[in-house]
Design a protein around this motif. Structure first.
Motif, short mmCIF file in Angstrom:
data_model
loop_
_atom_site.label_atom_id
_atom_site.label_comp_id
_atom_site.label_asym_id
_atom_site.label_seq_id
_atom_site.Cartn_x
_atom_site.Cartn_y
_atom_site.Cartn_z
N GLU A 14 0.82 -1.21 0.00
CA GLU A 14 0.00 0.00 0.00
C GLU A 14 0.86 1.26 0.00
N TRP A 39 -4.34 15.41 4.16
CA TRP A 39 -5.17 14.22 4.35
C TRP A 39 -5.26 13.87 5.83
N CYS A 44 -9.13 12.92 6.54
CA CYS A 44 -9.51 11.61 7.04
C CYS A 44 -9.22 11.38 8.52
N GLU A 47 -9.40 7.73 10.04
CA GLU A 47 -9.64 6.69 9.04
C GLU A 47 -8.75 6.82 7.81
N CYS A 48 -7.57 7.36 7.95
CA CYS A 48 -6.70 7.55 6.80
C CYS A 48 -6.40 6.27 6.03
N GLU A 50 -8.22 3.76 5.35
CA GLU A 50 -9.34 3.47 4.46
C GLU A 50 -9.43 4.49 3.33
N PHE A 51 -9.19 5.74 3.63
CA PHE A 51 -9.20 6.78 2.62
C PHE A 51 -8.10 6.53 1.58
N ARG A 53 -6.63 3.67 0.89
CA ARG A 53 -6.98 2.48 0.10
C ARG A 53 -8.00 2.83 -0.98
N PHE A 54 -8.92 3.73 -0.67
CA PHE A 54 -9.87 4.19 -1.66
C PHE A 54 -9.16 4.93 -2.80
N MET A 55 -8.23 5.81 -2.45
CA MET A 55 -7.47 6.54 -3.47
C MET A 55 -6.68 5.58 -4.36
N GLN A 57 -7.48 2.47 -5.01
CA GLN A 57 -8.45 1.78 -5.86
C GLN A 57 -8.86 2.66 -7.04
N VAL A 58 -9.08 3.93 -6.79
CA VAL A 58 -9.43 4.86 -7.86
C VAL A 58 -8.28 4.94 -8.86
#
Length: 70
Positions: A14, A39, A44, A47-48, A50-51, A53-55, A57-58
């Motif tokens: 990651e 960030w 975030c 919850e950074c 998770e944020f 991981r979202f970035m 994925q995008v």
């Protein structure tokens, strides 16, 4: 990577993906260190991971979409 480790708890894969996201943001004028600080502080907070991981994925989705077009 060392600075990112002081802010976020991610696995090694990651961190590498975060680096790729930050490179793309830097290419459009966003400073990576300041982006990570923002960030952590405003976006975030707790919850950074998770944020981030979202970035990631995008970012991965964009790469896959680009490959399909070409």
């Amino acid at each position: 990577m060392e600075f990112a480790k002081t802010l976020f708890h991610l696995d090694n894969k990651e961190y590498r993906a975060l680096y790729d996201v930050l490179l793309k943001l830097q290419a459009i004028g966003e400073p990576p260190v300041e982006t990570m600080k923002l960030w952590k502080k405003d976006t975030c907070r707790k919850e950074c991971p998770e944020f981030i991981r979202f970035m990631i994925q995008v970012d991965n989705m964009e790469i896959k979409d680009t490959e399909k077009v070409g």
